[in-house]
Structures are given as C-alpha cells and as structure tokens.
Write an enzyme that holds these catalytic residues in place. Structure first.
Site, PDB file in Angstrom:
ATOM      1  N   ASP A  95       0.789  -1.313   0.011  1.00  0.00           N
ATOM      2  CA  ASP A  95      -0.013  -0.002  -0.110  1.00  0.00           C
ATOM      3  C   ASP A  95       0.981   1.177   0.035  1.00  0.00           C
ATOM      4  O   ASP A  95       0.321   2.336  -0.634  1.00  0.00           O
ATOM      5  CB  ASP A  95      -0.758   0.215   0.916  1.00  0.00           C
ATOM      6  N   HIS A 134     -18.032 -29.889 -17.956  1.00  0.00           N
ATOM      7  CA  HIS A 134     -19.399 -29.612 -17.980  1.00  0.00           C
ATOM      8  C   HIS A 134     -20.047 -30.506 -16.916  1.00  0.00           C
ATOM      9  O   HIS A 134     -19.662 -31.836 -16.815  1.00  0.00           O
ATOM     10  CB  HIS A 134     -19.825 -29.865 -19.334  1.00  0.00           C
ATOM     11  N   LEU A 154      -3.889  -3.747  -2.744  1.00  0.00           N
ATOM     12  CA  LEU A 154      -4.631  -4.943  -2.581  1.00  0.00           C
ATOM     13  C   LEU A 154      -3.663  -5.732  -1.880  1.00  0.00           C
ATOM     14  O   LEU A 154      -2.208  -5.966  -2.206  1.00  0.00           O
ATOM     15  CB  LEU A 154      -5.040  -5.833  -3.773  1.00  0.00           C
ATOM     16  N   ALA A 155      -4.074  -6.795  -0.847  1.00  0.00           N
ATOM     17  CA  ALA A 155      -3.177  -7.705  -0.196  1.00  0.00           C
ATOM     18  C   ALA A 155      -2.272  -8.731  -1.223  1.00  0.00           C
ATOM     19  O   ALA A 155      -1.158  -8.771  -1.067  1.00  0.00           O
ATOM     20  CB  ALA A 155      -3.924  -8.483   0.845  1.00  0.00           C
ATOM     21  N   HIS A 156      -3.090  -9.291  -2.155  1.00  0.00           N
ATOM     22  CA  HIS A 156      -2.357 -10.219  -3.073  1.00  0.00           C
ATOM     23  C   HIS A 156      -1.439  -9.335  -3.945  1.00  0.00           C
ATOM     24  O   HIS A 156      -0.456 -10.016  -4.486  1.00  0.00           O
ATOM     25  CB  HIS A 156      -3.365 -10.936  -3.838  1.00  0.00           C
TER      26      HIS A 156
END
Length: 281
Positions: free
Chosen positions: A114, A250, A121-123
C-alpha cells in the site's frame, strides 16, 4: 464501485441495491459525524462533492466508517535520502525500486504494498514482494499490474482484471487500434441454474486485430474464483486465439468464461476457423 467497469457497477446496483429497502446517497461526502449521546441519534452531515455546500443531514442509529486505506509513510526518514512522497505514497518504478526527488533510483531500496500506491490489495503486495525477492536473487521479474485481479465479496460476487471499457477505449484512441466487447450470461450456465444463481454477466474487452485480452469483468456466482483464468491469461500474454480452444468441464461455472472467449470475433489472419464451421470426424 468507482474503479470497476461502469456497466458492471450499474448491474450491481440493480441486483444488490434496487430490490432492497436501502436509502443511498452518491456524489456527497460525510463531512461531519456527531456521535450518539444521551438518547440522541448519530447525526451525519452530507456535503455536495462538487459545490462543497451542505446538502443534507441524516439521523441514524449507527455509522460505519469505511473510507479505505492511507499510506503510513511518515517518520521513516525518507527526507534523509532525498525521497519525496506523492500524496503520502513512495514513488517506485516498475520493479518496486524507490525513486528519489531527482528521478534517480535509490540503491538497494524497494517499496512494496500500500505504501507505493500502485494497487492497494493484499495479493498485489504479495506479488510485488515476490518480484523484489526474485530481483535481489539475481532473477529479473516485473509484475504486470494489469494482470492482478480484484474482487468484491457481495452476493453475487463481482470481480475484474485488466482495463475497464472506458480505460480500454482511451488506450485504443491513443494507440490507434479498435476494441471489441463480448458478453455471456450466467442464465445460460447449467451449474448456475442448478444452484438457482442465474443472475450474472461476464464481459470481455479485447483487440479484434491481434486477440489481446484487455480486460475481463464478472458479476455472478463465484466470480472471485472465476476471474483467475482471465488473470493468468493476461499475465502470460495468452491470446484469445489460443484460450478459446481450452476445454472446460461440464457442467461447471468455468463454462461462463469458456463461452465468453469462444464468442470473441477476430479479424483477418488472426481469425482462426470459425467455431461453427463443420469439422470432419
């Protein structure tokens, strides 16, 4: 949701806010909050973001303050190494190396997370840290921040990676290329319908001339998990021409992205055989 794609934000408002009895105010700041006392309610003063004039006053039972994060960079002695913060953030280059006031790199000094303001963002901070460790270990590594996903853990979830449509159009105008948009709905996904979670949309922003993926935006069940296929594609430089032939199990929610990439329309030599074209077996 100012950082998300406007179309997704509008859909989020329709799905998350409009059906509920919620009063909301946009374009204003809560400039003054008076705590509850002696049986009186919490009083919130709302100021118009443009005119800076008091617009309204709210009386409520409680107020939750969620104003985001701010860099904690004071008192680190940055002035001793000629580093000036920008709005509190420490300037760095693409390799997280700290830049001083004269535009020079400060030897052996990196800043991640930061405090550099690139992506709070932390990641993202973890990825920046890994990038730095690679560099100090003698292996160059540059993190592509456009490949870092973001998510809102609402219900349904919202996720994104890369550019929003306005950002993509701005870049396209500046660099002289066209963009195209593809969309798929969760209403066409068997797993989502089985879970009674058919509300949702996936949106692809791409270059039809070379198949570059510019951005992917999802609102729907497990959107925060689904976004990583697109994130990895952007990080690895995978084109739509290649990812559209990937096979998905699927019935799974991953087929939302499978259909999204397959629905892209490419131009010229980049347009491989049409998926609707018959194949001899």
């Amino acid at each position: 949701m100012p950082g998300f794609d406007p179309e997704i934000s509008k859909l989020a408002q329709r799905v998350l806010v409009n059906p509920r009895k919620i009063d909301y105010h946009t374009g204003v700041f809560a400039t003054k909050i008076t705590p509850a006392k002696d049986g009186r309610p919490v009083v919130i003063e709302l100021t118009d973001a443009k005119t800076k004039e008091v617009k309204d006053t709210l009386e409520v039972d409680a107020a939750l303050i969620a104003t985001g994060r701010a860099p904690f960079t004071e008192g680190l002695g940055l002035e001793n190494i000629n580093v000036l913060t920008q709005r509190g953030f420490i300037p760095v280059d693409e390799r997280m190396r700290v830049i001083d006031a004269d535009g020079n790199l400060v030897p052996h000094l990196y800043c991640i997370g930061d405090a550099n303001g690139k992506m709070m963002l932390a990641h993202a901070a973890s990825a920046q840290g890994i990038s730095v460790v690679e560099q100090v270990s003698g292996r160059d590594h540059v993190l592509n921040h456009l490949s870092v996903p973001a998510a809102c853990f609402t219900h349904p979830e919202i996720s994104m990676v890369g550019l929003t449509e306005p950002q993509a159009r701005e870049r396209a105008e500046k660099e002289g290329f066209e963009i195209s948009i593809a969309k798929t709905s969760f209403k066409a996904n068997t797993k989502a319908l089985a879970e009674n979670e058919g509300e949702g949309l996936a949106k692809l922003i791409y270059r039809p001339d070379n198949g570059e993926i510019l951005g992917v935006h999802i609102i729907g069940m497990h959107a925060a998990d689904l976004i990583h296929e697109a994130s990895n594609a952007i990080a690895l430089g995978t084109s739509i021409q290649d990812i559209m032939f990937a096979v998905h199990a699927h019935p799974t929610l991953s087929e939302v992205l499978d259909e999204l990439f397959k629905s892209a329309k490419l131009k010229g030599s980049h347009d491989r055989r049409s998926l609707s074209e018959p194949v001899a077996v």
